[in-house]
Design a protein around this motif. Structure first.
Motif, PDB file in Angstrom:
ATOM      1  N   LEU A  23      41.173  38.521  29.803  1.00 15.16           N
ATOM      2  CA  LEU A  23      40.611  39.237  30.950  1.00 15.16           C
ATOM      3  C   LEU A  23      41.075  38.617  32.262  1.00 15.16           C
ATOM      4  O   LEU A  23      41.411  39.343  33.213  1.00 15.16           O
ATOM      5  N   SER A  24      41.118  37.310  32.332  1.00 14.12           N
ATOM      6  CA  SER A  24      41.568  36.641  33.559  1.00 14.12           C
ATOM      7  C   SER A  24      43.018  37.003  33.881  1.00 14.12           C
ATOM      8  O   SER A  24      43.362  37.253  35.045  1.00 14.12           O
ATOM      9  N   GLN A  27      43.153  40.651  35.133  1.00 14.29           N
ATOM     10  CA  GLN A  27      42.706  40.772  36.523  1.00 14.29           C
ATOM     11  C   GLN A  27      43.785  40.288  37.495  1.00 14.29           C
ATOM     12  O   GLN A  27      44.008  40.900  38.542  1.00 14.29           O
ATOM     13  N   LYS A  28      44.451  39.198  37.140  1.00 15.74           N
ATOM     14  CA  LYS A  28      45.509  38.668  38.008  1.00 15.74           C
ATOM     15  C   LYS A  28      46.672  39.652  38.096  1.00 15.74           C
ATOM     16  O   LYS A  28      47.166  39.948  39.194  1.00 15.74           O
ATOM     17  N   ALA A  30      46.629  42.829  37.664  1.00 17.16           N
ATOM     18  CA  ALA A  30      46.198  44.009  38.423  1.00 17.16           C
ATOM     19  C   ALA A  30      46.251  43.730  39.917  1.00 17.16           C
ATOM     20  O   ALA A  30      46.667  44.593  40.713  1.00 17.16           O
ATOM     21  N   SER A  31      45.856  42.514  40.330  1.00  9.97           N
ATOM     22  CA  SER A  31      45.866  42.173  41.756  1.00  9.97           C
ATOM     23  C   SER A  31      47.277  42.102  42.318  1.00  9.97           C
ATOM     24  O   SER A  31      47.469  42.150  43.535  1.00  9.97           O
ATOM     25  N   GLN A  52      35.909  45.626  35.533  1.00 10.48           N
ATOM     26  CA  GLN A  52      36.196  44.388  36.261  1.00 10.48           C
ATOM     27  C   GLN A  52      37.656  44.324  36.695  1.00 10.48           C
ATOM     28  O   GLN A  52      37.969  43.881  37.807  1.00 10.48           O
ATOM     29  N   ILE A  53      38.550  44.766  35.830  1.00 13.81           N
ATOM     30  CA  ILE A  53      39.979  44.755  36.162  1.00 13.81           C
ATOM     31  C   ILE A  53      40.285  45.765  37.252  1.00 13.81           C
ATOM     32  O   ILE A  53      41.057  45.502  38.183  1.00 13.81           O
ATOM     33  N   ASP A  54      39.653  46.932  37.164  1.00 10.68           N
ATOM     34  CA  ASP A  54      39.897  48.012  38.116  1.00 10.68           C
ATOM     35  C   ASP A  54      39.548  47.586  39.539  1.00 10.68           C
ATOM     36  O   ASP A  54      40.144  48.062  40.507  1.00 10.68           O
ATOM     37  N   ASP A  55      38.589  46.673  39.668  1.00  9.77           N
ATOM     38  CA  ASP A  55      38.181  46.202  40.989  1.00  9.77           C
ATOM     39  C   ASP A  55      39.234  45.325  41.662  1.00  9.77           C
ATOM     40  O   ASP A  55      39.166  45.082  42.872  1.00  9.77           O
ATOM     41  N   GLN A  56      40.209  44.839  40.877  1.00  7.37           N
ATOM     42  CA  GLN A  56      41.175  43.864  41.385  1.00  7.37           C
ATOM     43  C   GLN A  56      42.431  44.484  41.976  1.00  7.37           C
ATOM     44  O   GLN A  56      43.157  43.810  42.714  1.00  7.37           O
ATOM     45  N   GLU A 226      42.331  30.705  36.692  1.00  2.67           N
ATOM     46  CA  GLU A 226      43.293  31.133  37.699  1.00  2.67           C
ATOM     47  C   GLU A 226      44.623  30.405  37.532  1.00  2.67           C
ATOM     48  O   GLU A 226      45.696  30.983  37.753  1.00  2.67           O
TER      49      GLU A 226
END
Length: 289
Positions: A23-24, A27-28, A30-31, A52-56, A226
């Motif tokens: 997941l981490s 998310q990275k 996606a950002s 959660q990913i979509d928010d990034q 991170e």
């Protein structure tokens, strides 16, 4: 060194992307502009992770319920991802399983379960994705998440994981050479201790064990998600186009003392350890794991 378009227009599948390090990384990515596909066996977990990913980032995010041990289902999933996103440029083989056990007490089923997820699952996804790239004359990247004990030392008490991860590392290097002619890169990351809820509950459930584990790390701390996500993003990006067949260790120096779980033998006599493993297995069964 990253910008919001570092991975722009790339569609990347992260197996086991519903939690933990998967997941981490999702998310990275996606950002940094990537479209994200995640897969796993538990739909509710995947739904939550997708939000959660979509928010990034601004790219698309989708989840797919799939067991990576099922070769046919993996092929169907890759076909669906390509249909949904129009392409697929990257794969992170992150799905894994592990537990502590005295090796003489392992059952064939317990050994097979971990090796099937780790090694067969990574092969299934890599095989399906690689054939898509080759058949369509496309370049792509595969990143395999292995472990620090995969390369040289192995590790006591986690024999199935040690065998499976060593196989994944061998696959990484074998295919990096064989598939370079197609413009396909394969690399691996070998994380040391990065706290995740699932792994910590199975591998370091008691405070004494965690204190001993931490004392083995020269950096005197655990890794931050991170930090691993940054490394994964670099290896998946165009900045690493000439890197293939490499295994990058990120562990604060912990692997310089071989055998990640060998220290367990120092905690108690072997029969006490075996009784402790049995209690852990019983508690895990009660919790439905």
């Amino acid at each position: 060194m990253f910008t919001t378009d570092t991975l722009e227009d790339q569609t990347i599948l992260i197996t086991g992307g519903g939690s933990g390090l998967g997941l981490s990384m999702a998310q990275k990515f996606a950002s940094l502009g990537a479209n994200i596909a995640i897969c796993g066996r538990t739909e509710e977990k995947l739904k939550t992770a997708t939000e959660q990913i979509d928010d990034q980032g601004s790219g698309q995010v989708r989840y797919y319920v799939a067991d990576v041990r099922d070769h046919d289902r993996v092929g169907e999933m890759v076909h669906s991802i390509i249909g949904d996103f129009g392409d697929m440029a990257g794969l992170v083989n992150n799905a894994a399983g592990n537990f502590l056990a005295a090796s003489e007490d392992l059952t064939p089923g317990g050994f097979k379960s971990v090796v099937d997820i780790v090694l067969h699952g990574s092969f299934n996804c890599t095989h399906a994705f690689g054939n898509y790239l080759i058949d369509n004359d496309k370049k792509g990247n595969v990143l395999n998440i292995v472990t620090t004990y995969a390369e040289s030392s192995g590790s006591a008490f986690v024999l199935p994981s040690a065998c499976g991860k060593a196989g994944v590392l061998a696959m990484t290097r074998s295919l990096a050479y064989e598939w370079a002619t197609y413009g396909i890169r394969l690399n691996a990351v070998a994380p040391g201790p990065f706290p995740t809820e699932g792994a910590w509950s199975r591998l370091l459930p008691e405070e004494e064990m965690e204190e001993k584990f931490l004392s083995k790390i020269p950096a005197k701390r655990y890794g931050n998600h991170e930090e691993l996500a940054n490394l994964a993003a670099f290896l998946m990006s165009d900045m690493a186009e000439y890197i293939t067949g490499e295994c990058v260790t990120i562990d604060g120096g912990e692997s310089l003392a071989a055998g990640q779980f060998n220290f367990i033998d120092q905690l108690a006599p072997r029969e006490q350890l075996k009784a402790f493993f049995a209690r852990m297995k019983s508690e895990s069964g009660k919790n439905g794991d």
